[in-house]
Write a protein that holds these residues in place. Structure first.
Motif, short mmCIF file in Angstrom:
data_model
loop_
_atom_site.label_atom_id
_atom_site.label_comp_id
_atom_site.label_asym_id
_atom_site.label_seq_id
_atom_site.Cartn_x
_atom_site.Cartn_y
_atom_site.Cartn_z
N ASP A 17 31.88 -36.93 -51.30
CA ASP A 17 30.99 -38.12 -50.92
C ASP A 17 30.51 -38.00 -49.48
N CYS A 18 29.11 -37.79 -49.45
CA CYS A 18 28.78 -37.72 -48.09
C CYS A 18 28.77 -39.01 -47.30
N ASP A 112 23.84 -38.21 -52.88
CA ASP A 112 25.17 -38.12 -51.87
C ASP A 112 26.56 -37.99 -52.34
N LYS A 164 38.34 -42.62 -47.04
CA LYS A 164 37.55 -43.13 -46.21
C LYS A 164 38.28 -44.29 -45.48
MG LIG Z 1 28.21 -41.82 -49.56
#
Ligand SMILES: [Mg+2]
Length: 432
Positions: A17-18, A112, A164
């Protein structure tokens, strides 16, 4: 459960996941944006559609109108960017190209995000493999990413979320073989679980199911009744049974649309004709890119639905094409004929659009011998040449005259970056 096929023994799945993708794309080409609050705006610079972490920290909400956060941004040395979808699309393509070298199976899930089939772990384990992906994507494109690794797609999404949230993990979290997955799931809201929509989340909360862990141990029959078979698949995925396969080749699109809100309201039929001509050109380009033709075309117009005092009007018309085609001038001719029947004078139009439907492969078309507008070999060669020129020298280098040149109706993008990777004249120049 018999109608769900699961494979428990398949190798793990990684979600790449960008991070803050649109903002990250802008930062690659404008390093002055680093460390500052940055937002990307929707078409016509209306609302916030992407935020940097710094902008999130200021409390700027997703979807909030730009006018409501403009001062806050300015006071905090922030910046707003108009959306530059040519740039984001091309950067996404580069990220996905890079991912292909790390896995035999890659599902491009969104602009993304991608799911990858992991290799069998060696001594170094999958965390090192994930770190290599992050490093390589950053080196090739400048885009930072987060990677979650797990037995199923749903768990991989959760692992990426945990990575994240917790920067100490270095952007990669492999939860395969984790001793206490239930404890991890207990920290995830049921609404955060991939595939659980807001409506189902509320219903589950009402039944005392608040966390992903509680959802994992919910009764199968109860879930199937209240959240359908799709909800049950999600629950099985939380238990580590892979029910959602990697989809590597999405089926060709059944409809291709193109529409935009106008930068300012449009009153005249002439301006609408230009806009529709432009939208048809964009959609026809996509149609030809997938070697297809369309058998039918929808054209629609609408006034603003929000201004309470101006008279409202919205209407659509479907035109059955006499022959299947991907020839832009013919598609424009049909769309204009439809538009003329839709148009009512006296309204302020806010948006127009077209949709190509009944899409099939080229080969399926049947040529009536005497039909007007048959998609001939000469037409196909002409369109091929136009597409090649526009691909090489930039969109609309060659266009139909009916799309106009002034384009006063086109979108407002006051803060747009240049097309650094897709237009020759915009390529950054390194200074000695
Ligand atoms: Mg993202």
């Amino acid at each position: 459960v018999s109608s769900i096929s699961c494979s428990a023994r398949a190798p793990a799945i990684a979600l790449v996941d960008c991070n803050n993708f649109y903002v990250s794309c802008e930062r690659v080409f404008n390093p002055a944006l680093a460390g500052r609050p940055v937002v990307v705006l929707s078409n016509n610079d209306g609302c916030v559609v992407a935020r940097s972490n710094e902008a999130k920290a200021l409390g700027i909400a997703m979807g909030s109108p730009f006018f409501a956060c403009r001062d806050l941004l300015r006071r905090n040395n922030g910046r707003a960017c108009s959306s530059n979808y040519s740039l984001y699309g091309d950067m996404s393509f580069r990220v996905m190209q890079t991912l292909q070298q790390f896995a035999g199976e890659v599902e491009i899930y969104s602009i993304d995000e991608a799911f990858l089939r992991c290799p069998r772990p060696r001594d170094a384990g999958l965390t090192a493999w994930g770190q290599a992906i992050r490093r390589t994507v950053a080196q090739h494109t400048g885009i930072p990413g987060t990677i979650g690794i797990a037995a199923t797609k749903t768990l991989a999404k959760i692992a990426a979320r945990i990575a994240k949230r917790d920067p100490a993990r270095g952007g990669v979290f492999d939860c395969t073989g984790h001793p206490d997955i239930d404890r991890l799931l207990a920290g995830i809201d049921v609404a955060e679980v991939w595939g659980i929509g807001h409506r189902h989340a509320r219903k589950l909360n009402g039944c005392g199911i608040d966390t992903a862990c509680q959802l994992k141990y919910a009764d199968d029959g109860f879930i199937r009744k209240h959240c359908t078979i799709a909800g049950l698949r999600t629950v099985l995925e939380l238990r580590g049974e892979s029910c959602l396969p990697l989809e590597q080749a999405p089926p060709p699109r059944q409809a291709i649309g193109s529409s935009r809100s106008f930068g300012r309201p449009v009153r005249s039929l002439a301006a609408l004709r230009e806009a529709v001509s432009e939208y048809v050109s964009r959609a026809a380009e996509k149609l030809r890119r997938q070697q297809a033709t369309a058998g039918s075309l929808v054209v629609y117009v609408m006034t603003s639905l929000h201004s309470p005092h101006a008279p409202r009007y919205a209407n659509a018309l479907t035109c059955r094409l006499p022959v299947r085609t991907a020839y832009t001038p013919e598609l424009i001719r049909q769309a204009h004929a439809g538009l003329e029947r839709l148009y009512r004078p006296g309204y302020c139009y806010k948006k127009a659009g077209i949709l190509l439907t009944d899409i099939g492969p080229d080969a399926r078309r049947q040529l009536p011998v005497f039909a007007d507008g048959a998609y001939t070999g000469a037409q196909q060669r002409l369109m091929g040449a136009v597409d090649r020129i526009n691909a090489r020298y930039g969109s609309n280098t060659v266009q139909c005259a009916s799309s106009g040149t002034a384009k006063t109706w086109s979108m407002q993008r006051r803060y747009m970056s240049r097309c650094f990777t897709t237009r020759w004249s915009d390529i950054p120049v390194a200074r000695a």
